[in-house]
Enzyme design. Structure first.
Site, PDB file in Angstrom:
ATOM      1  N   HIS A   5      13.860 -29.893  35.219  1.00 53.67           N
ATOM      2  CA  HIS A   5      12.927 -30.959  34.845  1.00 53.67           C
ATOM      3  C   HIS A   5      12.836 -31.145  33.330  1.00 53.67           C
ATOM      4  O   HIS A   5      13.407 -30.382  32.555  1.00 53.67           O
ATOM      5  CB  HIS A   5      11.554 -30.708  35.472  1.00 53.67           C
ATOM      6  N   SER A  29       4.412 -31.764  35.722  1.00 54.35           N
ATOM      7  CA  SER A  29       5.013 -30.762  36.595  1.00 54.35           C
ATOM      8  C   SER A  29       6.258 -31.338  37.249  1.00 54.35           C
ATOM      9  O   SER A  29       6.524 -32.537  37.166  1.00 54.35           O
ATOM     10  CB  SER A  29       4.018 -30.302  37.652  1.00 54.35           C
ATOM     11  N   LYS A  30       6.975 -30.446  37.913  1.00 51.49           N
ATOM     12  CA  LYS A  30       8.223 -30.853  38.563  1.00 51.49           C
ATOM     13  C   LYS A  30       8.004 -31.966  39.568  1.00 51.49           C
ATOM     14  O   LYS A  30       8.908 -32.698  39.909  1.00 51.49           O
ATOM     15  CB  LYS A  30       8.841 -29.652  39.300  1.00 51.49           C
ATOM     16  N   ARG A  31       6.785 -32.045  40.074  1.00 54.00           N
ATOM     17  CA  ARG A  31       6.497 -33.021  41.122  1.00 54.00           C
ATOM     18  C   ARG A  31       6.142 -34.402  40.567  1.00 54.00           C
ATOM     19  O   ARG A  31       6.087 -35.370  41.298  1.00 54.00           O
ATOM     20  CB  ARG A  31       5.362 -32.507  42.023  1.00 54.00           C
ATOM     21  N   ASP A  32       5.899 -34.478  39.259  1.00 54.59           N
ATOM     22  CA  ASP A  32       5.501 -35.770  38.706  1.00 54.59           C
ATOM     23  C   ASP A  32       6.663 -36.742  38.644  1.00 54.59           C
ATOM     24  O   ASP A  32       7.805 -36.347  38.440  1.00 54.59           O
ATOM     25  CB  ASP A  32       4.911 -35.579  37.295  1.00 54.59           C
TER      26      ASP A  32
END
Ligand code: GLU
Length: 298
Positions: A17, A208-211
């Site tokens: 990321h 975060s990685k999920r954004d």
């Protein structure tokens, strides 16, 4: 001063990321700026969370971004192997040294490190003076025989003769454990440079990685140019003094230095990245532009 040796030390436990890419980039830039060595070290001791797929994404993204390493997997070097999963013999040897110096003890099958309890002071190249005192002995080898992150991270920085540790600010709170270990080994401390966080585009908190917009691979798939992404990533936390934004990489290498990194957090801005990308696309010579668009459309 002796040659600068920096390392990027990813754990292949998730996709690659923005935050990791920026840490890699700042290390790479510092090595290129100083004529030093950029090491890639894979921190893959956590067998339950690592995957070869994630590792291949890291290699692929670093190559795509142009962040070539001077020592590391696939290349080798005098301080290898460069995957922690292949360095158990080295960890055992360092553990023996600590044991011999009386700084360890066993408890419930685990090995603990006896802290000094002295205040741990560092002069961080970005944050300035940081002081923290460890209050509790900590585990360095788990009861299943696996050494923990703090231990292998420090052992490798010593063994690989790392001179500068440039990493995310989320590791600042670990640093007192690390300096305790450096001192116990009688090793000189590296220069620390803790890079401020990247905040998510909207709202508070760390990206975060999920954004949305967090994964490097997505940019590659969506037709972003690596030069544009690299230029954008540089500006997340660093700025050239002359207040320019679009800079060729040679110029960034020339200007980049640790004191130029901001102390405050940087906010991710997808519009700015899109704008940067379109500027680069417009300036692409036709003999590169057409094959690029063709490949992208295909
Ligand atoms: N494996 C750690 C991480 O990915 C490296 C920390 C460090 O750079 O010292 O966060």
């Amino acid at each position: 001063m002796s040659q600068v040796r920096v390392r990027f030390a990813p754990s292949p436990t998730g996709f690659f990321h923005i935050g990791s890419a920026r840490t890699a980039l700042f290390n790479w830039l510092y090595a290129r700026h100083t004529g030093g060595v950029f090491i890639l070290r894979v921190e893959d001791t956590d067998q339950s969370r690592n995957s070869e797929e994630f590792l291949n994404v890291i290699y692929g993204s670093l190559k795509w971004l142009g962040l070539s390493w001077d020592e590391g997997p696939g290349i080798g070097g005098a301080y290898g192997p460069y995957r922690q999963s292949e360095r158990s013999a080295i960890y055992r040897e360092y553990l023996e040294r600590l044991k011999a110096s009386g700084r360890t003890y066993e408890k419930d099958g685990a090995t603990l490190f006896k802290i000094s309890g002295e205040p741990q002071i560092i002069e961080d190249a970005i944050r300035g003076r940081v002081e923290r005192t460890e209050e509790k002995d900590f585990v360095i080898v788990r009861s299943d025989g696996n050494p923990v992150f703090h231990f292998v991270n420090v052992v490798d920085d010593i063994a690989m003769q790392v001179t500068h540790v440039i990493r995310g600010e989320d590791h600042l709170s670990n640093t007192s454990k690390h300096t305790e270990l450096f001192r116990a080994f009688g090793a000189p401390l590296p220069v620390y440079a803790h890079i401020p966080l990247i905040l998510k585009q909207n709202g508070p908190g760390k990206m975060s990685k999920r954004d949305q917009g967090a994964l490097i691979e997505d940019y590659q798939k969506r037709g972003f140019l690596p030069e544009a992404l690299v230029n954008f990533l540089c500006l997340l936390g660093w700025s050239p003094k002359e207040d320019r934004e679009k800079l060729p990489i040679a110029e960034i290498i020339r200007l980049f230095d640790l004191p130029g990194i901001n102390q405050s957090n940087a906010r991710f801005d997808e519009k700015k990245l899109a704008h940067m990308n379109s500027t680069y696309l417009h300036e692409m010579p036709p003999d590169r532009f057409f094959p690029f668009v063709k490949a992208f459309l295909a």
